[in-house]
Design an enzyme around this catalytic site. Structure first.
Site, PDB file in Angstrom:
ATOM      1  N   GLU A 414       0.854  -1.193   0.000  1.00 45.06           N
ATOM      2  CA  GLU A 414       0.000   0.000   0.000  1.00 45.06           C
ATOM      3  C   GLU A 414       0.888   1.240   0.000  1.00 45.06           C
ATOM      4  O   GLU A 414       1.772   1.372   0.843  1.00 45.06           O
ATOM      5  CB  GLU A 414      -0.911   0.060   1.239  1.00 45.06           C
ATOM      6  CG  GLU A 414      -1.987  -1.006   1.300  1.00 45.06           C
ATOM      7  CD  GLU A 414      -2.875  -0.852   2.533  1.00 45.06           C
ATOM      8  OE1 GLU A 414      -3.030   0.283   3.035  1.00 45.06           O
ATOM      9  OE2 GLU A 414      -3.398  -1.881   2.997  1.00 45.06           O
ATOM     10  N   ASN A 415       0.649   2.126  -0.940  1.00 45.57           N
ATOM     11  CA  ASN A 415       1.267   3.457  -0.934  1.00 45.57           C
ATOM     12  C   ASN A 415       0.418   4.360  -1.808  1.00 45.57           C
ATOM     13  O   ASN A 415       0.131   4.029  -2.959  1.00 45.57           O
ATOM     14  CB  ASN A 415       2.707   3.408  -1.453  1.00 45.57           C
ATOM     15  CG  ASN A 415       3.349   4.790  -1.518  1.00 45.57           C
ATOM     16  OD1 ASN A 415       3.711   5.270  -2.600  1.00 45.57           O
ATOM     17  ND2 ASN A 415       3.493   5.445  -0.383  1.00 45.57           N
TER      18      ASN A 415
END
Length: 570
Positions: A414-415
């Site tokens: 996740e980013n």
């Protein structure tokens, strides 16, 4: 760049905690550096992600059981504007549509989660298996593979079956370990011939702290100073059991990998020449990432957690530490249960020492850490009060993982960046800037020798953002939640991210600047199209509600008029 529809955010001072300094990691070396033009290694995997409760909708359809989020979101006052994920993006009905969006983006992988209560309505495998739920995920996996997109599957992204919460107290109870293993085993059995990347838990820090300490998230318990540690302890054991189950029963047949995705935001010392600040910054990282990663890689909790929580527990007059302990057998069982590490990274904080006085009334996870979090008012923020753009912190975190855990295989799971919008805006220049800068810091980390194998933009679609409801948007694609069909519209960041993927990085300055310009050109016409959409939605509503009402009134008026004529005739 960061203004427009984005709402201003208060820059907060939060209480946090430190870690014992690692000899291998150089806290005094922070090279912000200039932008680096170059490409990623061949075979680097580019993707986007989602989770079941945030996107699927169909909360009570086709035999799905209740999850703790179904129940929590239906309680008034728990979610902003009392939103729920009941329908969300209607992803349950839009598999083909969404996979076509992924094809358009040229994704190599797609990370999604499986809803435990959609497969096992009560959470207890011996009760009932819902074949319609199995079919839904079979269809999704097959469509992904048919489009040459690798599925990366999360087994637990926060939606515990409600029955398990009511009957056992959820993750507070050790019985969850076996129930979760049964669920995982079912997934390996039904999907493992096609799924080769499994993530046991997504961001268990949030599950433990926000679910069982602060009560901000489902199941909404506030067991300060104890509940989060107990929940985390059982989650770590559950992860280890599932890893061993796969290793002994499935790996030789399916040749897959099992990892875990951990919260990994960065803590930077306020003063890198001050040893107290360095220790506090490391405590911050160890009380989040290290809380789960250190047992999984080294067999036990970070020493600093044991020291601080143990000492404060004694000062509070308790007979034992509030942090549970692993037996020697459990330590060896948990150690090494990670084929790859998922990193969920969004932002950075400055950290300084802050002594919190001991006392039972002040017992809490946050007080245990003896630190304060600060933000630089100059850091860009697009609206979410916790998320500031600090790209260099990403490289620092990745290098910390490399030195602390023996340079494991990493997938960034996740980013991304949200916006808090009062109006429609597809020209998301702030997201383009965020992706550009953060992905570039990841490229620098690769040059530092960090073993990063893939990157997952968070998220594919705008979706239900937990206690924030639909007030925050992380998506590459805008979803019109007011329209019952939940249409998707590409934001400018779609075109920009697509070009990063096609070029496998940043070939040269001129080309990258050209990407941005073209992306902004494409979004302006889309904006005009979307601006008309609320009218369409309103017209559909009028057709459904107002027209029948008008028809009903017409019939009534006709009847009254007819009665009037009959009376006159008489």
């Amino acid at each position: 760049m960061w203004s427009g529809c984005a709402l201003g955010v208060c820059h907060v001072l939060v209480l946090v905690l430190c870690v014992s300094a690692t000899e291998d990691f150089d806290w005094t070396k922070n090279d912000h550096g200039s932008f680096y033009y170059g490409t990623f290694p061949a075979g680097f995997s580019w993707g986007a992600g989602s989770s079941a409760y945030q996107t699927e909708g169909a909360w009570d359809k086709d035999g799905k059981g209740l999850s703790i989020w179904d129940v929590f979101s239906h309680k008034r006052g728990k979610i902003q504007q009392n939103d729920t994920g009941d329908s969300s993006c209607e992803g349950y009905y839009k598999v083909k549509d969404d996979v076509s969006l992924m094809r358009e983006l040229k994704l190599n992988h797609y990370r999604f989660s499986i809803s435990w209560p959609r497969l096992i309505p009560t959470g207890i495998k011996s009760d009932h298996i819902n074949e319609k739920g199995i079919q839904y995920y079979n269809d999704l996996i097959d469509h992904l593979l048919g489009s040459k997109i690798t599925p990366i599957v999360t087994l637990y992204h926060w939606d515990l079956p409600q029955v398990l919460q009511e009957r056992y107290g959820g993750w507070q109870n050790i019985s969850m370990v076996n129930h979760f293993n049964d669920f995982a085993n079912l997934c390996f059995e039904r999907f493992g011939n096609r799924v080769k990347y499994w993530i046991t838990f997504s961001n268990p820090w949030s599950v433990a702290v926000e679910g069982y300490e602060t009560g901000e998230h489902a199941p909404g318990l506030r067991t300060r100073g104890t509940g989060a540690y107990r929940a985390a302890h059982h989650i770590i054991k559950a992860h280890a059991k599932v890893w061993h189950t796969y290793d002994t029963q499935w790996r030789s047949k399916q040749n897959g990998l099992v990892g875990i995705s951990l919260t990994a935001d960065w803590g930077e010392p306020v003063d890198i020449s001050n040893q107290k600040d360095i220790e506090a910054a490391e405590r911050y990282v160890q009380f989040s990432l290290g809380w789960f990663a250190t047992p999984v890689f080294h067999g036990d909790y970070p020493q600093v957690m044991k020291d601080f929580i143990g000492r404060k527990s004694v000062q509070q007059g308790l007979g034992a530490s509030r942090l549970p302990t692993f037996t020697p057998q459990e330590k060896s069982y948990v150690k090494g249960t990670c084929d790859f590490l998922g990193i969920s990274h969004f932002t950075t904080r400055y950290i300084t020492q802050k002594n919190n006085p001991p006392g039972r009334s002040t017992s809490s996870f946050f007080m245990d850490r003896d630190l304060a979090e600060l933000v630089d008012p100059q850091w860009p923020d697009p609206g979410s009060e916790w998320l500031y753009s600090v790209p260099w912190g990403f490289r620092r975190m990745l290098n910390f993982v490399k030195t602390q855990y023996g340079n494991p295989m990493i997938y960034v799971t996740e980013n991304g960046v949200s916006e808090k919008m009062q109006c429609t805006e597809l020209c998301d220049v702030w997201r383009i800037q965020y992706f550009k800068d953060y992905i570039n810091e990841m490229l620098k980390a690769l040059r530092d020798g960090v073993n990063v194998k893939g990157y997952t933009a968070w998220s594919l679609l705008d979706k239900f953002e937990w206690d924030e409801g639909f007030s925050e948007r992380f998506g590459l694609y805008y979803v019109d939640f007011r329209n019952k069909h939940k249409p998707r519209y590409p934001k400018a960041s779609v075109q920009f991210y697509k070009r990063i993927i096609s070029s496998n990085g940043f070939p040269n300055q001129r080309e990258v600047e050209n990407w941005r310009r073209k992306a902004m050109e494409t979004c302006s016409s889309s904006n005009q199209l979307l601006a008309a959409d609320p009218l369409t939605s309103h017209m559909e509503m009028v057709t459904e509600i107002v027209v029948p009402t008008v028809c009903t009134l017409s019939i009534l008026l006709s009847a009254i008029f007819l009665m009037f004529l009959l009376q006159r005739r008489n």
